[in-house]
Design a protein around this motif. Structure first.
Motif, PDB file in Angstrom:
ATOM      1  N   GLY A  88       0.801  -8.168   7.046  1.00 41.32           N
ATOM      2  CA  GLY A  88       0.301  -7.041   6.260  1.00 41.32           C
ATOM      3  C   GLY A  88       0.964  -6.960   4.896  1.00 41.32           C
ATOM      4  N   ALA A  89       2.259  -7.304   4.848  1.00 44.22           N
ATOM      5  CA  ALA A  89       2.954  -7.316   3.558  1.00 44.22           C
ATOM      6  C   ALA A  89       2.412  -8.411   2.655  1.00 44.22           C
ATOM      7  N   LEU A  90       2.039  -9.550   3.231  1.00 42.00           N
ATOM      8  CA  LEU A  90       1.399 -10.598   2.427  1.00 42.00           C
ATOM      9  C   LEU A  90       0.063 -10.113   1.872  1.00 42.00           C
ATOM     10  N   VAL A  91      -0.695  -9.397   2.709  1.00 42.90           N
ATOM     11  CA  VAL A  91      -1.960  -8.816   2.246  1.00 42.90           C
ATOM     12  C   VAL A  91      -1.711  -7.887   1.059  1.00 42.90           C
ATOM     13  N   ALA A  92      -0.683  -7.035   1.191  1.00 43.55           N
ATOM     14  CA  ALA A  92      -0.370  -6.091   0.119  1.00 43.55           C
ATOM     15  C   ALA A  92       0.087  -6.824  -1.141  1.00 43.55           C
ATOM     16  N   GLY A  93       0.965  -7.808  -0.973  1.00 42.47           N
ATOM     17  CA  GLY A  93       1.494  -8.513  -2.125  1.00 42.47           C
ATOM     18  C   GLY A  93       0.457  -9.324  -2.873  1.00 42.47           C
ATOM     19  N   MET A  94      -0.541  -9.847  -2.142  1.00 40.98           N
ATOM     20  CA  MET A  94      -1.609 -10.634  -2.768  1.00 40.98           C
ATOM     21  C   MET A  94      -2.809  -9.779  -3.172  1.00 40.98           C
ATOM     22  N   ALA A 136      -4.871  -8.555  -1.283  1.00 38.89           N
ATOM     23  CA  ALA A 136      -5.985  -9.078  -0.493  1.00 38.89           C
ATOM     24  C   ALA A 136      -6.841  -7.970   0.101  1.00 38.89           C
ATOM     25  N   GLY A 137      -6.311  -6.750   0.151  1.00 38.81           N
ATOM     26  CA  GLY A 137      -7.104  -5.633   0.644  1.00 38.81           C
ATOM     27  C   GLY A 137      -8.165  -5.167  -0.338  1.00 38.81           C
ATOM     28  N   LEU A 138      -8.131  -5.684  -1.562  1.00 40.96           N
ATOM     29  CA  LEU A 138      -9.122  -5.292  -2.569  1.00 40.96           C
ATOM     30  C   LEU A 138     -10.321  -6.226  -2.585  1.00 40.96           C
ATOM     31  N   VAL A 139     -10.306  -7.235  -1.720  1.00 44.16           N
ATOM     32  CA  VAL A 139     -11.449  -8.156  -1.615  1.00 44.16           C
ATOM     33  C   VAL A 139     -11.917  -8.181  -0.161  1.00 44.16           C
ATOM     34  N   HIS A 140     -13.163  -8.597   0.042  1.00 42.84           N
ATOM     35  CA  HIS A 140     -13.737  -8.672   1.383  1.00 42.84           C
ATOM     36  C   HIS A 140     -13.650  -7.316   2.083  1.00 42.84           C
ATOM     37  N   ASN A 141     -14.136  -6.290   1.406  1.00 37.51           N
ATOM     38  CA  ASN A 141     -13.998  -4.922   1.920  1.00 37.51           C
ATOM     39  C   ASN A 141     -15.145  -4.550   2.855  1.00 37.51           C
ATOM     40  N   THR A 142     -15.358  -5.369   3.865  1.00 30.98           N
ATOM     41  CA  THR A 142     -16.346  -5.100   4.905  1.00 30.98           C
ATOM     42  C   THR A 142     -15.694  -5.299   6.262  1.00 30.98           C
ATOM     43  N   TRP A 143     -16.294  -4.650   7.262  1.00 30.00           N
ATOM     44  CA  TRP A 143     -15.783  -4.792   8.636  1.00 30.00           C
ATOM     45  C   TRP A 143     -16.913  -4.454   9.596  1.00 30.00           C
ATOM     46  N   PRO A 144     -17.105  -5.177  10.690  1.00 27.29           N
ATOM     47  CA  PRO A 144     -16.248  -6.240  11.231  1.00 27.29           C
ATOM     48  C   PRO A 144     -16.423  -7.607  10.579  1.00 27.29           C
ATOM     49  N   LEU A 145     -17.446  -7.755   9.728  1.00 27.55           N
ATOM     50  CA  LEU A 145     -17.636  -9.038   9.053  1.00 27.55           C
ATOM     51  C   LEU A 145     -16.620  -9.187   7.927  1.00 27.55           C
ATOM     52  N   ILE A 146     -16.245 -10.419   7.653  1.00 31.57           N
ATOM     53  CA  ILE A 146     -15.391 -10.725   6.518  1.00 31.57           C
ATOM     54  C   ILE A 146     -16.007 -11.918   5.797  1.00 31.57           C
ATOM     55  N   ASN A 150      -2.599 -22.020   2.775  1.00 32.21           N
ATOM     56  CA  ASN A 150      -3.688 -21.046   2.810  1.00 32.21           C
ATOM     57  C   ASN A 150      -3.265 -19.741   3.494  1.00 32.21           C
ATOM     58  N   PHE A 151      -2.352 -19.836   4.450  1.00 31.45           N
ATOM     59  CA  PHE A 151      -1.902 -18.646   5.168  1.00 31.45           C
ATOM     60  C   PHE A 151      -1.004 -17.753   4.309  1.00 31.45           C
ATOM     61  N   PHE A 152      -0.623 -18.243   3.128  1.00 30.01           N
ATOM     62  CA  PHE A 152       0.260 -17.479   2.253  1.00 30.01           C
ATOM     63  C   PHE A 152      -0.340 -17.211   0.875  1.00 30.01           C
ATOM     64  N   GLU A 153      -1.324 -18.015   0.456  1.00 36.09           N
ATOM     65  CA  GLU A 153      -1.819 -17.870  -0.913  1.00 36.09           C
ATOM     66  C   GLU A 153      -3.340 -17.802  -1.033  1.00 36.09           C
ATOM     67  N   THR A 156      -6.201 -13.548   8.859  1.00 41.42           N
ATOM     68  CA  THR A 156      -5.059 -13.638   9.768  1.00 41.42           C
ATOM     69  C   THR A 156      -4.569 -12.251  10.157  1.00 41.42           C
ATOM     70  N   HIS A 157      -4.505 -11.345   9.190  1.00 38.55           N
ATOM     71  CA  HIS A 157      -4.072  -9.973   9.466  1.00 38.55           C
ATOM     72  C   HIS A 157      -4.995  -9.311  10.486  1.00 38.55           C
ATOM     73  N   ARG A 158      -6.283  -9.530  10.342  1.00 37.17           N
ATOM     74  CA  ARG A 158      -7.223  -8.971  11.313  1.00 37.17           C
ATOM     75  C   ARG A 158      -7.026  -9.580  12.699  1.00 37.17           C
ATOM     76  N   MET A 159      -6.890 -10.901  12.754  1.00 38.33           N
ATOM     77  CA  MET A 159      -6.776 -11.576  14.044  1.00 38.33           C
ATOM     78  C   MET A 159      -5.486 -11.207  14.776  1.00 38.33           C
ATOM     79  N   VAL A 160      -4.401 -11.113  14.041  1.00 40.69           N
ATOM     80  CA  VAL A 160      -3.143 -10.702  14.684  1.00 40.69           C
ATOM     81  C   VAL A 160      -3.269  -9.267  15.200  1.00 40.69           C
ATOM     82  N   GLY A 161      -3.970  -8.411  14.459  1.00 39.10           N
ATOM     83  CA  GLY A 161      -4.205  -7.048  14.920  1.00 39.10           C
ATOM     84  C   GLY A 161      -5.012  -7.010  16.209  1.00 39.10           C
TER      85      GLY A 161
END
Length: 376
Positions: free
Chosen positions: A228-234, A236-246, A266-269, A277-282
């Motif tokens: 989640g911190a990687l999502v915040a730092g990148m 990444a929450g500002l893109v692909h703003n749909t659910w459950p589809l991504i 790819n898992f970091f950048e 990954t954040h969704r799947m781990v959740g």
């Protein structure tokens, strides 16, 4: 023939107040550790707000002691503002900002650093007092010293993170941000676990599956916080703003998920891969929590506390996922983003308390009485 207690035991029995001292000390220790954990919680929340308001680079120097005081004159404020103007974030993101707006972001970062300073003092001073009074066992001294050492490392990591954004970029390194947040959560969990372990109530025998499951859940929660911190730092929450589809699918194409070389990067950048990954781990975390709840319900017997702990954790994880979805769909507004981060710590708190309950040692065998036999 009759048994007579030795002089040492007669003294212990004749003064019943002595038996209350360890209990009173353990209560004081627990309150102290939980209070420090509460301050760590507050530090993380203020730190999250600092990041979300893009305030983390407003103080460009690290002064562990003198930095506790804010600028006290207009000239001092202007000097701080001039230092901020020298970094890329001002030139690219905030060029033209006035002194008033600078003060807003400065206060966020100043507040975050000072809550962290308060947390350090709230830990160190009582620790030294308890140590001076001889109230700590050797094992507890080692454990608490390790927690303090982690806190000292965390302070250095915080500056290491800030320094990454002072040249050649307008945001801090997401690698360092993720490490900084996860280390804070490890410290929070260690404080909670240690405080709970001081309970006078002994543990009960539980199946190894439940103990292992509780430990796995703590590990998964920390892993999810890191991602989640990687999502915040990148951002990444500002893109692909749909659910459950991504990106238009439940599972994006491998071409989009792993276009960078080497694959692991790819898992970091890659923002798509990081968010996926954040969704799947959740989802994995929720599944493990529900299976653990079923196991606890079927195998915990009469241990109501174990079942309630597993239920509370599973419910909190589902609620956290729902808040995360709402945060994503709303494009990460400040209030929902802070709620999402705070709820993550609540989930970690419940996971830690549950794991501590399941791994707590059982009652020790009573020592043989110290008796003096007198034959008549």
């Amino acid at each position: 023939m009759r048994a007579r207690a030795s002089g040492r035991d007669r003294c212990a029995v004749s003064n019943p107040r002595d038996s209350d001292v360890p209990y009173r000390i353990s209560v004081a220790l627990r309150l102290w550790l939980f209070a420090v954990a509460g301050l760590v919680f507050l530090t993380v929340i203020v730190g999250g707000a600092t990041r979300l308001t893009e305030s983390g680079l407003s103080i460009v120097e690290w002064k562990p002691l003198t930095g506790a005081l804010p600028p006290l004159t207009e000239a001092a404020w202007q000097a701080e503002f001039d230092k901020y103007k020298s970094i890329p974030q001002y030139e690219i993101l905030n060029r033209g900002m006035g002194l008033h707006d600078f003060k807003v972001i400065y206060w966020w970062e100043w507040g975050h650093r000072n809550v962290a300073r308060l947390t350090g003092m709230a830990f160190l001073l009582p620790f030294l007092w308890f140590l001076w009074r001889g109230a700590l066992s050797r094992g507890l001294v080692v454990g608490l010293s390790a927690i303090f050492a982690l806190g000292a490392v965390q302070a250095g990591v915080g500056w290491w993170m800030v320094a990454s954004g002072l040249a050649d970029r307008i945001f801090v390194s997401h690698y360092r941000l993720a490490f900084h947040l996860t280390l804070a959560c490890v410290i929070f969990s260690a404080l909670v676990f240690t405080g709970a372990r001081l309970s006078a109530r002994p543990g009960e025998a539980t199946p190894w599956r439940l103990r292992a499951g509780a430990g796995v859940l703590v590990g998964l929660v920390l892993a999810q916080i890191y991602v989640g911190a990687l999502v915040a730092g990148m951002r990444a929450g500002l893109v692909h703003n749909t659910w459950p589809l991504i990106d238009g699918a439940l599972i994006p194409s491998a071409r989009d998920l792993f276009f960078a070389d080497p694959v692991w990067i790819n898992f970091f950048e890659n923002t798509l891969t990081i968010q996926f990954t954040h969704r799947m781990v959740g989802y994995a975390l929720a599944l493990v929590a529900i299976l653990h709840l079923v196991d606890a319900t079927l195998s915990a017997g009469g241990r109501r506390g174990v079942r309630l702990g597993a239920l509370a954790l599973a419910v909190a994880i589902v609620v956290q996922i729902a808040i995360g979805v709402l945060t994503l769909l709303a494009r990460v507004p400040l209030d929902l983003a802070i709620l999402h981060q705070g709820t993550a710590l609540v989930v970690l708190l419940l996971a830690t308390l549950h794991a501590e309950r399941l791994t707590r040692p059982g009652p020790a065998a009573a020592p043989a009485p110290d008796l003096v036999l007198v034959v008549r």
